[in-house]
Motif scaffolding. Structure first.
Motif, PDB file in Angstrom:
ATOM      1  N   ILE A 226       2.245   1.674  -3.529  1.00  0.00           N
ATOM      2  CA  ILE A 226       1.203   2.186  -4.440  1.00  0.00           C
ATOM      3  C   ILE A 226       1.010   3.686  -4.241  1.00  0.00           C
ATOM      4  O   ILE A 226       0.904   4.455  -5.207  1.00  0.00           O
ATOM      5  CB  ILE A 226      -0.116   1.420  -4.216  1.00  0.00           C
ATOM      6  N   ARG A 227       0.977   4.122  -2.990  1.00  0.00           N
ATOM      7  CA  ARG A 227       0.803   5.543  -2.709  1.00  0.00           C
ATOM      8  C   ARG A 227       1.989   6.350  -3.228  1.00  0.00           C
ATOM      9  O   ARG A 227       1.807   7.431  -3.822  1.00  0.00           O
ATOM     10  CB  ARG A 227       0.634   5.760  -1.204  1.00  0.00           C
ATOM     11  N   GLU A 228       3.202   5.829  -3.043  1.00  0.00           N
ATOM     12  CA  GLU A 228       4.382   6.544  -3.529  1.00  0.00           C
ATOM     13  C   GLU A 228       4.409   6.590  -5.060  1.00  0.00           C
ATOM     14  O   GLU A 228       4.832   7.597  -5.654  1.00  0.00           O
ATOM     15  CB  GLU A 228       5.645   5.863  -3.002  1.00  0.00           C
TER      16      GLU A 228
ATOM     17  N   SER B  60       0.211  15.804  -3.565  1.00  0.00           N
ATOM     18  CA  SER B  60      -0.927  15.068  -3.017  1.00  0.00           C
ATOM     19  C   SER B  60      -2.223  15.645  -3.561  1.00  0.00           C
ATOM     20  O   SER B  60      -2.301  16.848  -3.848  1.00  0.00           O
ATOM     21  CB  SER B  60      -0.925  15.147  -1.486  1.00  0.00           C
TER      22      SER B  60
ATOM     23  N   ALA C 140      -6.032  -1.003  -6.612  1.00  0.00           N
ATOM     24  CA  ALA C 140      -4.740  -1.593  -6.967  1.00  0.00           C
ATOM     25  C   ALA C 140      -4.296  -2.618  -5.926  1.00  0.00           C
ATOM     26  O   ALA C 140      -3.766  -3.681  -6.270  1.00  0.00           O
ATOM     27  CB  ALA C 140      -3.693  -0.489  -7.104  1.00  0.00           C
ATOM     28  N   LEU C 141      -4.537  -2.314  -4.654  1.00  0.00           N
ATOM     29  CA  LEU C 141      -4.147  -3.238  -3.595  1.00  0.00           C
ATOM     30  C   LEU C 141      -4.982  -4.513  -3.657  1.00  0.00           C
ATOM     31  O   LEU C 141      -4.462  -5.618  -3.436  1.00  0.00           O
ATOM     32  CB  LEU C 141      -4.313  -2.564  -2.232  1.00  0.00           C
TER      33      LEU C 141
ATOM     34  N   ARG D  63       1.763   6.638  -7.013  1.00  0.00           N
ATOM     35  CA  ARG D  63       0.762   7.630  -7.425  1.00  0.00           C
ATOM     36  C   ARG D  63       1.293   9.045  -7.257  1.00  0.00           C
ATOM     37  O   ARG D  63       1.080   9.918  -8.107  1.00  0.00           O
ATOM     38  CB  ARG D  63      -0.528   7.437  -6.618  1.00  0.00           C
TER      39      ARG D  63
ATOM     40  N   ALA E  87      -8.451   9.155  -5.116  1.00  0.00           N
ATOM     41  CA  ALA E  87      -7.115   8.580  -4.985  1.00  0.00           C
ATOM     42  C   ALA E  87      -7.121   7.384  -4.030  1.00  0.00           C
ATOM     43  O   ALA E  87      -6.472   6.363  -4.289  1.00  0.00           O
ATOM     44  CB  ALA E  87      -6.135   9.635  -4.503  1.00  0.00           C
ATOM     45  N   ALA E  88      -7.864   7.498  -2.932  1.00  0.00           N
ATOM     46  CA  ALA E  88      -7.944   6.397  -1.973  1.00  0.00           C
ATOM     47  C   ALA E  88      -8.605   5.165  -2.585  1.00  0.00           C
ATOM     48  O   ALA E  88      -8.154   4.035  -2.383  1.00  0.00           O
ATOM     49  CB  ALA E  88      -8.711   6.843  -0.728  1.00  0.00           C
TER      50      ALA E  88
ATOM     51  N   ASP F 231      -6.124   3.541  -4.916  1.00  0.00           N
ATOM     52  CA  ASP F 231      -5.132   2.757  -4.171  1.00  0.00           C
ATOM     53  C   ASP F 231      -5.737   1.440  -3.684  1.00  0.00           C
ATOM     54  O   ASP F 231      -5.083   0.383  -3.746  1.00  0.00           O
ATOM     55  CB  ASP F 231      -4.618   3.557  -2.976  1.00  0.00           C
TER      56      ASP F 231
ATOM     57  N   GLN G 268       0.827  -1.208   0.000  1.00  0.00           N
ATOM     58  CA  GLN G 268       0.000   0.000   0.000  1.00  0.00           C
ATOM     59  C   GLN G 268       0.859   1.254   0.000  1.00  0.00           C
ATOM     60  O   GLN G 268       0.550   2.238  -0.670  1.00  0.00           O
ATOM     61  CB  GLN G 268      -0.923  -0.032   1.228  1.00  0.00           C
ATOM     62  N   LYS G 269       1.980   1.208   0.729  1.00  0.00           N
ATOM     63  CA  LYS G 269       2.907   2.336   0.737  1.00  0.00           C
ATOM     64  C   LYS G 269       3.547   2.522  -0.633  1.00  0.00           C
ATOM     65  O   LYS G 269       3.693   3.660  -1.117  1.00  0.00           O
ATOM     66  CB  LYS G 269       3.986   2.111   1.794  1.00  0.00           C
TER      67      LYS G 269
END
Length: 288
Positions: A153-155, A165, A182-183, A157, A175-176, A179, A150-151
């Motif tokens: 994927i966020r990075e 952000s 994708a997760l 994005r 965005a959430a 994520d 998850q980290k």
């Protein structure tokens, strides 16, 4: 050195079960506070510097639950203030703090248990239920993997958006959800790959496996001390010597000081174990 995590899996499992049972069922602020203190202390041996973040998260959990209960629960006699015919009491605030400490302590003990009991130890503990043991061990393994993914994927994005952000509620929600999608795809794909790999290697959960774990003197000592301390505290709880009243008035009904001291020592057993091992190792290296 992490000496406590090297104890016999049965000793580790029973200790964590007793710790969680006490903090979740005793409903006593002294027990809750001692349990959280013991969990935070041992987390520094297990997680190192990252334990500071976990301690900060525990503080956030305690404050969040306390404020939430204070705002939405209105019981007790000690009124702090009144707002539009709604009373806010000290009892609701204090009970919220206690429940927050309980929740933070339980979460921290669970995270520590996930580090001390790896998949091999879980399968050994539940070898009489091989499928359940496999499922439980896989769940414990998936949690840190999913957090790490998850980290990532966020990075990724953020990198696509030049490190910016999303702004606004709608963009943040979008965005959430992206994520999460994708997760979820990663989790499903990983499950299929794991299942195919196990089939290719002819995994058979019914095969009897010989465990390499044997009881040693330190295992017996740790188990005996833990059972004696917890047994005494549990007995005092059953006979009512650890009673605490939260409403309509906050007061200590009955408190056994020896029981409280015993549980404090019980909560510190992992830290004492590792600290003692570290001191012995330092003395050995110094040639003393």
């Amino acid at each position: 050195m992490r000496s406590f995590s090297k104890l016999h899996p049965t000793v580790l499992f029973l200790y964590f079960v007793m710790s969680l049972a006490a903090v979740l069922s005793f409903n006593n602020p002294f027990i809750s506070a001692f349990s959280l203190f013991g969990a935070v202390a041992f987390s520094f041996f297990v997680f190192g510097r990252s334990a500071l973040k976990r301690a900060g998260f525990s503080v956030f959990v305690v404050l969040f639950v306390a404020v939430f209960n204070f705002l939405f629960a209105h019981y007790g006699e000690d009124v702090l203030f009144t707002l539009k015919d709604t009373v806010f009491t000290a009892e609701a605030l204090f009970y919220g703090f206690n429940q927050g400490v309980v929740l933070a302590s339980a979460l921290l003990w669970f995270s520590i248990m996930g580090q001390c009991l790896d998949s091999e130890k879980i399968i050994y503990l539940f070898r009489f239920m091989p499928k359940t043991a496999l499922l439980f061990s896989m769940i414990l393994g998936f949690i840190p993997r999913f957090l790490k993914k998850q980290k990532e994927i966020r990075e990724a994005r953020l990198a696509l958006n030049a490190g910016k952000s999303p702004e606004g509620v709608k963009n943040k929600l979008s965005a959430a959800l992206g994520d999460l999608s994708a997760l979820t795809s990663y989790a499903l794909e990983g499950s299929i790959i794991t299942a195919d790999s196990m089939n290719a290697r002819a995994y058979n959960p019914s095969v009897i496996r010989k465990g390499r774990y044997k009881y040693k003197s330190e295992d017996i000592a740790a188990l005996t001390i833990s059972l004696l301390l917890f047994g005494f505290v549990l007995f005092q709880k059953i006979i009512g010597n650890l009673s605490f009243v939260f409403e309509p008035k906050i007061y200590i009904a009955r408190l056994s000081v020896p029981a409280a001291v015993c549980f404090f020592v019980f909560a510190l057993i992992p830290s004492i174990n590792d600290l003692t091992e570290n001191v012995r190792w330092m003395l050995y290296r110094s040639g003393a």
